[in-house]
Scaffold this active site. Structure first.
Site, short mmCIF file in Angstrom:
data_model
loop_
_atom_site.label_atom_id
_atom_site.label_comp_id
_atom_site.label_asym_id
_atom_site.label_seq_id
_atom_site.Cartn_x
_atom_site.Cartn_y
_atom_site.Cartn_z
N LYS A 1 -49.01 6.50 72.74
CA LYS A 1 -47.70 7.17 72.73
C LYS A 1 -47.59 8.18 73.88
CE LYS A 1 -47.10 10.90 70.11
NZ LYS A 1 -46.53 12.11 70.71
N ASN A 2 -48.65 8.97 74.07
CA ASN A 2 -48.55 10.04 75.07
C ASN A 2 -48.63 9.53 76.51
OD1 ASN A 2 -48.13 11.86 73.07
ND2 ASN A 2 -50.17 12.79 73.14
N CYS B 1 -44.03 19.00 68.10
CA CYS B 1 -44.71 19.51 66.90
C CYS B 1 -44.83 21.02 66.94
CB CYS B 1 -46.09 18.89 66.79
SG CYS B 1 -46.07 17.23 66.11
N ARG C 1 -45.36 26.83 72.84
CA ARG C 1 -45.59 25.76 73.82
C ARG C 1 -44.75 26.04 75.06
NH1 ARG C 1 -46.18 20.15 70.51
NH2 ARG C 1 -47.27 19.53 72.40
N ASP D 1 -55.72 17.03 69.45
CA ASP D 1 -54.98 16.10 68.58
C ASP D 1 -55.87 15.43 67.54
OD1 ASP D 1 -52.69 16.75 69.88
OD2 ASP D 1 -52.34 14.79 70.79
N ARG E 1 -43.72 9.50 63.90
CA ARG E 1 -43.48 9.75 65.32
C ARG E 1 -44.55 9.12 66.19
NH1 ARG E 1 -42.47 15.93 66.51
NH2 ARG E 1 -42.79 14.97 68.51
C1 UD1 Z 1 -49.79 17.14 75.29
C2 UD1 Z 1 -49.67 16.15 74.17
C3 UD1 Z 1 -50.18 16.76 72.87
C4 UD1 Z 1 -51.57 17.31 73.06
C5 UD1 Z 1 -51.65 18.23 74.26
C6 UD1 Z 1 -53.08 18.70 74.58
C7 UD1 Z 1 -47.76 14.80 74.77
C8 UD1 Z 1 -46.33 14.46 74.50
N1 UD1 Z 1 -48.27 15.77 74.03
O1 UD1 Z 1 -48.93 18.24 74.96
O2 UD1 Z 1 -50.19 15.72 71.89
O3 UD1 Z 1 -51.92 18.04 71.89
O4 UD1 Z 1 -51.14 17.57 75.43
O5 UD1 Z 1 -53.88 17.58 74.81
O6 UD1 Z 1 -48.44 14.22 75.59
N2 UD1 Z 1 -49.29 25.65 78.47
C9 UD1 Z 1 -48.81 26.78 79.11
N3 UD1 Z 1 -47.79 26.63 80.00
C10 UD1 Z 1 -47.24 25.42 80.29
C11 UD1 Z 1 -47.74 24.28 79.64
C12 UD1 Z 1 -48.78 24.43 78.74
O7 UD1 Z 1 -49.29 27.89 78.88
O8 UD1 Z 1 -46.32 25.36 81.10
C13 UD1 Z 1 -50.41 25.79 77.51
C14 UD1 Z 1 -50.02 25.35 76.10
O9 UD1 Z 1 -49.43 26.41 75.38
C15 UD1 Z 1 -51.35 24.94 75.54
C16 UD1 Z 1 -52.09 24.36 76.76
O10 UD1 Z 1 -51.42 24.87 77.90
O11 UD1 Z 1 -52.06 26.08 75.10
C17 UD1 Z 1 -52.11 22.86 76.82
O12 UD1 Z 1 -50.80 22.36 76.71
P1 UD1 Z 1 -50.36 20.96 77.36
O13 UD1 Z 1 -51.58 20.25 77.85
O14 UD1 Z 1 -49.25 21.21 78.31
O15 UD1 Z 1 -49.80 20.20 76.10
P2 UD1 Z 1 -48.52 19.29 76.06
O16 UD1 Z 1 -48.35 18.57 77.36
O17 UD1 Z 1 -47.38 20.07 75.49
#
Ligand code: UD1
Length: 433
Positions: A22-23, A117, A122, A305, A397
């Protein structure tokens, strides 16, 4: 409202086939509109998050043809300059990938702020930082992110945190910027690599995906491709831990074992046997499992995850385990539900201290999010007696045919409708008995 009705206690046994990731599918489908030529994407999982992104690209003018359950032909030549904010896409995290793809192709994007989620804050500051470094102006207005640039030009972006989403989004926009972009401290997750491979198959020039420095030389246009998405590492992991929790013997097909190494290592450490072949992994749990300590980390570390699923298993293992969640701040919301099933877990900040119990007992529980929902299903499958898992929309989802696949492994799980009067009275009887 649909819920899962589960009678626990059956060890899972047999074979299960894993769907596409999915991701990986979310950014790949978002990127498929970056060319005016037709793109064919195979191994797309049939889950609600994917239906949401497909409906979003259709809404803005993409022609989406479903060739079969898992294959789509997409043409993005007629994309309109319209905001992306239909109801379905508002709920999914992956909606923000349309900022990277539209900004790259059209130098303009207007997309609803993502939700996804509820597992803690986030932020998207790293995405914004990357887009700005490429020369885009970013505004947040009326719940929308508006990104625009006269011209995107390659740049050097150092991510302050390792972010999957930011790495992917910057990679997409940079693919069609002028010159070279270097992303440092990039995420190395398999789906980052899959998106890079997909874009490269469309003519992009991305090097280093899978390491922490990604180099993207922008190109003027991308072309058609046929591409098959990698298997879902988290779906596979969920069945691996379901086998462990129920003392089962499950062979999981259509996986890339390399992507599962952190999971395999933990399962072996706690006493499971794990056999790996080219594209399958077999998990056998034939004795009481042992405790261990786990800390979630970016890939290749233990994935956040999979944190709820391993916690469910450690809750049944002998001894005390410590689970540290280092990626998201409030990802232990499901623990209250697990405690109602008999688990002994104490959460302090981002740490859960788990004292293993011999068994869980079934009850009525609510899925707080996608992966925790799957974990509570695992707990129910392992538990003595009857459970109901509510709010299964979260689970739907990201898991294709979840109850069907579990049933084929011997689980007693059904989907019932809580509004059905007969179901209402029957489920109460079960809960009392
Ligand atoms: C993606 C996955 C999610 C998974 C996560 C970590 C998708 C749709 N979702 O989420 O299932 O749990 O990777 O493997 O692929 N952060 C910041 N600033 C930013 C972006 C992120 O501070 O601009 C922080 C977040 O709060 C978190 C960490 O970085 O603590 C990792 O987040 P990120 O890898 O971006 O997760 P997602 O891409 O949202």
């Amino acid at each position: 409202m649909d819920f899962y009705s589960i009678r626990g206690g059956n060890p899972l046994s047999g074979e299960v086939e894993i769907a596409g990731a999915k991701n990986a599918a979310l950014p790949i489908l978002a990127a498929s509109i970056m060319t005016n030529e037709t793109v064919t994407v195979e191994n797309v999982p049939d889950v609600s998050d994917i239906r949401a992104i497909l409906s979003a690209i259709e809404h803005i003018g993409a022609i989406v043809e479903r060739v079969d359950r898992h294959t789509y032909r997409i043409n993005g030549s007629q994309i309109k300059d319209e905001p992306v904010d239909d109801e379905a896409v508002k709920k999914i995290r992956g909606s923000y990938y349309l900022i990277g793809s539209l900004l790259g192709k059209y130098k303009r994007a207007e997309v609803t702020l993502p939700k996804g989620c509820d597992i803690g804050l986030r932020p998207i500051d790293q995405h914004v930082k990357g887009f700005r470094a490429l020369g885009a102006q970013i505004r947040i207005e009326h719940g929308m992110i508006v990104a625009q640039a006269k011209d995107l030009s390659g740049s050097h972006v150092y991510l302050d945190v390792v972010s999957v989403g930011a790495t992917i989004n910057i990679m997409m926009a940079a693919s069609m910027a002028r010159g070279m972009t270097i992303i440092e401290n990039a995420a190395k997750e398999p789906h980052v690599v899959d998106l890079a491979n997909f874009l490269n198959s469309m003519g992009a020039q991305i090097k280093g995906a899978g390491t922490d420095i990604i180099r993207v030389r922008g190109v003027q246009r991308l072309h058609s491709t046929e591409y098959s998405i990698i298997p879902d590492q988290i779906e596979a992991g969920t069945y691996m831990f379901a086998a462990a929790a129920t003392h089962g013997d499950v062979t999981i097909h259509n996986v890339i074992p390399k992507h599962l190494e952190s999971l395999t290592a933990k399962l072996e450490e706690i006493g499971c046997e794990v056999e790996t072949s080219d594209d399958a992994v077999r998990v056998v749990a034939n004795r009481r499992l042992q405790s261990t300590h786990v800390k979630t980390l970016p890939y290749p570390g233990f994935p956040t995850d999979m944190q709820p699923q391993i916690t469910v298993v450690l809750g049944l293992s002998e001894g005390t385990s410590i689970i540290t969640e280092s990626i998201f701040e409030s990802r232990f919301k499901y623990v209250d539900e697990l405690i109602r099933m008999g688990a002994q877990i104490k959460v302090e900040g981002n740490t859960a201290i788990v004292s293993g119990v011999r068994e869980y007992t079934g009850t009525s529980i609510v899925a707080p999010d996608l992966r925790a929902g799957a974990a509570l299903v695992i707990a129910s499958l392992a538990a003595e007696g009857y459970s109901e898992v509510h709010d299964i929309k979260y689970i739907q989802r990201g898991y294709e045919d979840f109850p069907e696949k579990l049933r084929a492994l011997g689980a007693d799980i059904r989907i019932l409708d809580s509004d059905d009067p007969e179901v209402k009275s029957r489920s109460q009887i079960h809960l009392v008995s």
